[in-house]
Design a protein around this motif. Sequence first.
Motif, PDB file in Angstrom:
ATOM      1  N   ARG A 196       0.783  -1.243  -0.040  1.00  0.00           N
ATOM      2  CA  ARG A 196       0.088   0.101  -0.059  1.00  0.00           C
ATOM      3  C   ARG A 196       0.884   1.225   0.156  1.00  0.00           C
ATOM      4  NH1 ARG A 196      -3.620  -0.371   4.437  1.00  0.00           N
ATOM      5  NH2 ARG A 196      -3.975  -2.697   3.790  1.00  0.00           N
ATOM      6  N   ALA A 197       2.082   1.076   0.403  1.00  0.00           N
ATOM      7  CA  ALA A 197       3.158   2.337   0.700  1.00  0.00           C
ATOM      8  C   ALA A 197       3.645   2.396  -0.700  1.00  0.00           C
ATOM      9  CB  ALA A 197       4.004   2.115   1.814  1.00  0.00           C
ATOM     10  N   GLY A 198       3.448   1.731  -1.771  1.00  0.00           N
ATOM     11  CA  GLY A 198       4.005   1.651  -2.774  1.00  0.00           C
ATOM     12  C   GLY A 198       5.140   0.883  -3.297  1.00  0.00           C
ATOM     13  N   MET A 199       5.528  -0.200  -2.531  1.00  0.00           N
ATOM     14  CA  MET A 199       6.379  -1.078  -2.954  1.00  0.00           C
ATOM     15  C   MET A 199       5.896  -2.390  -3.981  1.00  0.00           C
ATOM     16  SD  MET A 199       8.363  -2.038   0.436  1.00  0.00           S
ATOM     17  CE  MET A 199       8.708  -0.962   1.777  1.00  0.00           C
ATOM     18  N   SER A 200       6.781  -2.696  -4.510  1.00  0.00           N
ATOM     19  CA  SER A 200       6.495  -3.840  -5.640  1.00  0.00           C
ATOM     20  C   SER A 200       5.994  -5.183  -4.741  1.00  0.00           C
ATOM     21  CB  SER A 200       7.676  -4.082  -6.727  1.00  0.00           C
ATOM     22  OG  SER A 200       8.486  -4.492  -5.870  1.00  0.00           O
ATOM     23  N   PRO A 201       5.323  -6.360  -5.210  1.00  0.00           N
ATOM     24  CA  PRO A 201       5.201  -7.304  -4.421  1.00  0.00           C
ATOM     25  C   PRO A 201       6.587  -7.968  -3.888  1.00  0.00           C
ATOM     26  CG  PRO A 201       3.737  -7.444  -6.288  1.00  0.00           C
ATOM     27  CD  PRO A 201       4.555  -5.965  -6.360  1.00  0.00           C
ATOM     28  N   GLU A 202       7.480  -8.036  -4.732  1.00  0.00           N
ATOM     29  CA  GLU A 202       8.534  -8.878  -4.199  1.00  0.00           C
ATOM     30  C   GLU A 202       9.554  -7.944  -3.206  1.00  0.00           C
ATOM     31  OE1 GLU A 202       8.658  -8.188  -7.679  1.00  0.00           O
ATOM     32  OE2 GLU A 202       7.225  -9.738  -7.750  1.00  0.00           O
ATOM     33  N   GLU A 203       9.405  -6.428  -3.373  1.00  0.00           N
ATOM     34  CA  GLU A 203      10.202  -5.713  -2.446  1.00  0.00           C
ATOM     35  C   GLU A 203       9.444  -5.643  -1.195  1.00  0.00           C
ATOM     36  OE1 GLU A 203      11.651  -0.941  -3.199  1.00  0.00           O
ATOM     37  OE2 GLU A 203      10.405  -1.849  -4.686  1.00  0.00           O
ATOM     38  N   ALA A 204       7.987  -5.716  -1.285  1.00  0.00           N
ATOM     39  CA  ALA A 204       7.256  -5.550  -0.174  1.00  0.00           C
ATOM     40  C   ALA A 204       7.641  -6.961   0.717  1.00  0.00           C
ATOM     41  CB  ALA A 204       6.029  -5.659  -0.238  1.00  0.00           C
TER      42      ALA A 204
END
Lengths: 110, 341
Positions: free
Chosen positions: B42-50
């Motif tokens: 939700r804070a704007g990260m990509s799924p992998e990054e998250a």
Amino acid sequence: MEKPNLDLLQGTLDLLVLRILAAGPQHGWGIAQRLQAVSEDVLRVNQGSLYPALYRLEREGFIAAEWGASENNRRARFYRLSKAGRKQLEAETDTWQRMAAAVARVLQTA
Amino acid sequence: MLDLLRSLPFRLRAFVQRGRLERDMNEELWSHFEQQVEENQRAGMSPEEARRAASIAFGSVDCVKEECRESWGVHFVDTLVQDCRVGLRGLVRNPGYTAVVVLTLGLGIGANSAIFSVVNGVLLRPLPYAHGDRIVALRQELPKVGGGDIGFSVLEVAELRRLSRSLDAVSEFHSMTFTLLGGEEPLRVRTAVVSSGFFDLLGVLPVHGRLFRPEDEGHGAEPVLLLSHAYWKQAFGGDPAVLGRSFQMNDRPHQVVGVLPPLPDFPSANDVYMPAPLGIGLVAALGLSRLVSRLLFGIEPTDPLCFVGSLAVLLSVGVVACFLPARRAVAVEPMQALRAP
């Protein structure tokens, strides 16, 4: 991400968890978020401290756990303050306030 | 302690439902992790990054789990189990030592239970007689001339009966073997010779017939017999018709007047009972009577006089026990003591 992060004193986390749960049932994640938000990001708790503290409090009978659905419909374990927990919260709050006042006095005058 | 008590239900549950607790924890931690991932996205990260960021924030999962398990308070059980395993392995490795341990424990437990069963039977359980706790057997001994249990003479019994105030009642008892004639074949029977009041004193009632009466003791009284329950069953098949039968004993016919209920072998096991003749008879001549008495009627252990008296006796015994060796030690000259081998 790198915000000032204070290591919580032993026993303080228990007190804070009890205080947050006094506002209503909450799951682990919620407790962590609330703690962070209310303390304006000063107090952060990691899972390695939070969950052991929750289990400890549950063991002592201060809180009770129940599975339920979270706001975004995820299965989550909700913790609720018990009667003994409410009493414990009062006692601990009192202790903490007296201690904080005493420390403040020493810092100001000594 | 109070804390332990309060947390006991949880600890018990944790111990019994270990698997469920573990599943709950896994699911809860996983749910927490997923929430973090969602939050990161939700804070704007990509799924992998998250996912990566959440992993880093979470730290070592195993560490967290271990700390959680510790706070359940069941750790001590695990440690205990581990200790037991180590102990067992050690025992298996040293069979000799194991044998010694097992033998020592076995002997210890065996000896203890054997001693207890004797103490329980002899000391703890009261005799199954009326007032079983107040029945005593009197003995007279002459230790200096080597006479153990020399019994009482008839005169002594009479004196005891007349003068003793701590004894409620005094009854004679002695046992010997006679030959019983009149059955299919001669039988050797263990015979107790007792006062007529013996069974009244014990509170025993006959199964058949009657007990002894005072007139059975008198001179010229018809000789009578009572059969023990065991002997009645064994020799006469438990037939009540044995009442009134006559048997030859000591050259005189003795009539069976009653059958006793099963009794403990106290003071001793006997087949038949006969009344002690009054006056000077076989009993007096042999001087082998034993006395069974009901002691200390009306005196309780809490009686102050009794208590103070016993205390005084114990105290004086203690003083004497200390004083005598002390006096001897004082009397020995130091040089002599040193020279002694």
